[in-house]
Design a protein around this motif. Structure first.
Motif, PDB file in Angstrom:
ATOM      1  N   UNK A 186       0.822  -1.197   0.000  1.00 26.62           N
ATOM      2  CA  UNK A 186       0.000   0.000   0.000  1.00 26.62           C
ATOM      3  C   UNK A 186       0.858   1.249   0.000  1.00 26.62           C
ATOM      4  N   UNK A 187       0.240   2.356   0.401  1.00 25.77           N
ATOM      5  CA  UNK A 187       0.970   3.612   0.480  1.00 25.77           C
ATOM      6  C   UNK A 187       1.968   3.561   1.639  1.00 25.77           C
ATOM      7  N   UNK A 188       3.037   4.309   1.488  1.00 27.65           N
ATOM      8  CA  UNK A 188       4.044   4.368   2.550  1.00 27.65           C
ATOM      9  C   UNK A 188       3.423   4.955   3.811  1.00 27.65           C
ATOM     10  N   UNK A 189       3.735   4.357   4.945  1.00 29.47           N
ATOM     11  CA  UNK A 189       3.208   4.828   6.213  1.00 29.47           C
ATOM     12  C   UNK A 189       4.125   5.850   6.856  1.00 29.47           C
ATOM     13  N   UNK A 190       3.857   6.179   8.110  1.00 30.85           N
ATOM     14  CA  UNK A 190       4.704   7.153   8.817  1.00 30.85           C
ATOM     15  C   UNK A 190       6.136   6.646   8.933  1.00 30.85           C
ATOM     16  N   UNK A 191       7.056   7.585   8.999  1.00 30.45           N
ATOM     17  CA  UNK A 191       8.467   7.225   9.147  1.00 30.45           C
ATOM     18  C   UNK A 191       8.701   6.583  10.511  1.00 30.45           C
ATOM     19  N   UNK A 192       9.612   5.635  10.545  1.00 28.02           N
ATOM     20  CA  UNK A 192       9.973   5.008  11.810  1.00 28.02           C
ATOM     21  C   UNK A 192      10.673   6.027  12.706  1.00 28.02           C
ATOM     22  N   UNK A 193      10.582   5.860  14.019  1.00 28.61           N
ATOM     23  CA  UNK A 193      11.292   6.788  14.911  1.00 28.61           C
ATOM     24  C   UNK A 193      12.796   6.648  14.757  1.00 28.61           C
ATOM     25  N   UNK A 194      13.507   7.687  15.186  1.00 26.24           N
ATOM     26  CA  UNK A 194      14.966   7.652  15.133  1.00 26.24           C
ATOM     27  C   UNK A 194      15.504   6.468  15.930  1.00 26.24           C
ATOM     28  N   UNK A 195      16.575   5.890  15.418  1.00 27.63           N
ATOM     29  CA  UNK A 195      17.265   4.810  16.114  1.00 27.63           C
ATOM     30  C   UNK A 195      18.518   5.389  16.761  1.00 27.63           C
ATOM     31  N   UNK A 196      18.706   5.101  18.027  1.00 27.66           N
ATOM     32  CA  UNK A 196      19.848   5.655  18.751  1.00 27.66           C
ATOM     33  C   UNK A 196      20.765   4.585  19.302  1.00 27.66           C
ATOM     34  N   UNK A 197      21.931   5.018  19.724  1.00 32.19           N
ATOM     35  CA  UNK A 197      22.919   4.155  20.370  1.00 32.19           C
ATOM     36  C   UNK A 197      23.295   4.794  21.698  1.00 32.19           C
ATOM     37  N   UNK A 198      23.272   4.003  22.757  1.00 36.21           N
ATOM     38  CA  UNK A 198      23.656   4.529  24.063  1.00 36.21           C
ATOM     39  C   UNK A 198      25.156   4.351  24.260  1.00 36.21           C
ATOM     40  N   UNK A 199      25.787   5.384  24.779  1.00 33.15           N
ATOM     41  CA  UNK A 199      27.235   5.391  24.978  1.00 33.15           C
ATOM     42  C   UNK A 199      27.522   5.658  26.458  1.00 33.15           C
ATOM     43  N   UNK A 200      28.382   4.831  27.040  1.00 34.34           N
ATOM     44  CA  UNK A 200      28.834   5.031  28.413  1.00 34.34           C
ATOM     45  C   UNK A 200      30.208   5.701  28.394  1.00 34.34           C
ATOM     46  N   UNK A 201      30.593   6.357  29.489  1.00 36.91           N
ATOM     47  CA  UNK A 201      31.867   7.088  29.479  1.00 36.91           C
ATOM     48  C   UNK A 201      33.067   6.240  29.059  1.00 36.91           C
ATOM     49  N   UNK A 202      33.115   4.973  29.489  1.00 39.02           N
ATOM     50  CA  UNK A 202      34.274   4.152  29.148  1.00 39.02           C
ATOM     51  C   UNK A 202      34.234   3.626  27.716  1.00 39.02           C
ATOM     52  N   UNK A 203      33.190   3.990  26.947  1.00 38.34           N
ATOM     53  CA  UNK A 203      33.076   3.554  25.561  1.00 38.34           C
ATOM     54  C   UNK A 203      33.378   4.668  24.560  1.00 38.34           C
ATOM     55  N   UNK A 204      33.587   5.890  25.063  1.00 37.13           N
ATOM     56  CA  UNK A 204      33.759   7.031  24.169  1.00 37.13           C
ATOM     57  C   UNK A 204      35.005   6.877  23.305  1.00 37.13           C
ATOM     58  N   UNK A 205      36.132   6.511  23.903  1.00 35.38           N
ATOM     59  CA  UNK A 205      37.371   6.404  23.134  1.00 35.38           C
ATOM     60  C   UNK A 205      37.258   5.330  22.055  1.00 35.38           C
ATOM     61  N   UNK A 206      36.587   4.233  22.368  1.00 34.11           N
ATOM     62  CA  UNK A 206      36.380   3.185  21.364  1.00 34.11           C
ATOM     63  C   UNK A 206      35.522   3.703  20.219  1.00 34.11           C
ATOM     64  N   UNK A 207      34.483   4.473  20.552  1.00 32.93           N
ATOM     65  CA  UNK A 207      33.623   5.037  19.508  1.00 32.93           C
ATOM     66  C   UNK A 207      34.394   6.014  18.632  1.00 32.93           C
ATOM     67  N   UNK A 208      35.232   6.857  19.243  1.00 34.39           N
ATOM     68  CA  UNK A 208      36.022   7.816  18.470  1.00 34.39           C
ATOM     69  C   UNK A 208      37.015   7.114  17.554  1.00 34.39           C
TER      70      UNK A 208
END
Length: 251
Positions: A186-208
């Motif tokens: 059918x017709x396209x429905x509403x957009x899905x909500x944003x998907x996020x990732x939770x980051x803890x302080x000890x994970x910041x350097x790995x993410x960078x």
């Protein structure tokens, strides 16, 4: 320390184990699983901390499937003994649908019911579809209580989960329809909500250090966990600011 006994219409499995926490804290437990031909399964665990034992959650988690149960009638028994006739959520429920649970009973198929009884603490249920899991999860230690918390040394903790299936199992299930299944776009429905990732302080350097991987994952939001009671301070906020600048999305 595993023992298995099997009879003509019963079986018993028992075992012991230990958990070792930080700084040598220790929690020993003894578990017994008993099943019988009358349709009952009992899982009993007794735990004894040798020393004060810190935990976020200590107890059973029970999963009820979404398929075949969403929106169905259930009987809920609360810890005060009151009984409520209600329904499992059909649509995704953002809050706990049931709290202070002692037992929940539902129909498995016409003429057959299953009662799940939870003893030893107050249980509550959450809708795991909020996290893309296909189940309702009933767990111990209500989220309204503080965590982590301490299990005092030498204080026995016991929980028992009993599943009883009863009724006339000879009642035939509903005949499967012979009609073909038709899927139409059918017709396209509403957009899905944003998907996020939770980051803890000890994970910041790995993410960078792995920004290409983070970009390939493509989260629309970064959620930064900040908890001063866990020792998070100014350095955590500064590291979050660096990551937000390197990966500019909603925070």
């Amino acid at each position: 320390d595993l023992v298995i006994d099997q009879g003509s219409d019963t079986f018993t499995v028992s075992y012991s184990a230990s958990y070792v926490g930080p700084e040598g804290s220790r929690l020993d437990f003894r578990a017994t699983i008993e099943g019988s031909a009358d349709g009952q399964l009992v899982f009993d665990v007794s735990a004894l901390p040798e020393s004060d034992f810190e935990t976020n959650r200590c107890g059973f988690c029970i999963l009820h499937p979404i398929a075949g149960l969403a929106g169905s009638q259930v009987t809920v028994e609360h810890t005060d003994g009151s009984m409520v006739e209600t329904k499992l959520p059909d649509l995704i429920d953002p809050w706990q649908p049931f709290k202070d649970l002692r037992a929940i009973t539902h129909e498995v198929r016409p003429g057959v019911t299953a009662e799940c009884r939870m003893e030893g603490d107050a249980f509550e249920m959450e809708d795991q579809r909020n996290w893309s899991d296909a189940s309702y999860k009933t767990y111990v230690r209500p989220l309204a209580l503080p965590w982590p918390y301490m299990l005092p040394a030498g204080e026995m903790l016991r929980q028992t989960i009993s599943l009883r299936v009863s009724g006339d199992g000879k009642v035939p299930a509903a005949a499967a329809t012979a009609e073909p299944i038709r899927v139409e776009l059918g017709e396209a429905g509403p957009a899905l909500p944003d998907i996020g990732v939770i980051i803890y302080p000890d994970e910041v350097e790995t993410a960078l250090a792995n920004l290409p991987t983070l970009s390939a994952l493509g989260p629309q939001q970064l959620m930064f966990h900040y908890d001063p009671t866990r020792g998070h301070g100014l350095d955590a906020l500064q590291s979050y600011a660096r990551l937000a600048a390197a990966y500019p999305v909603k925070t």
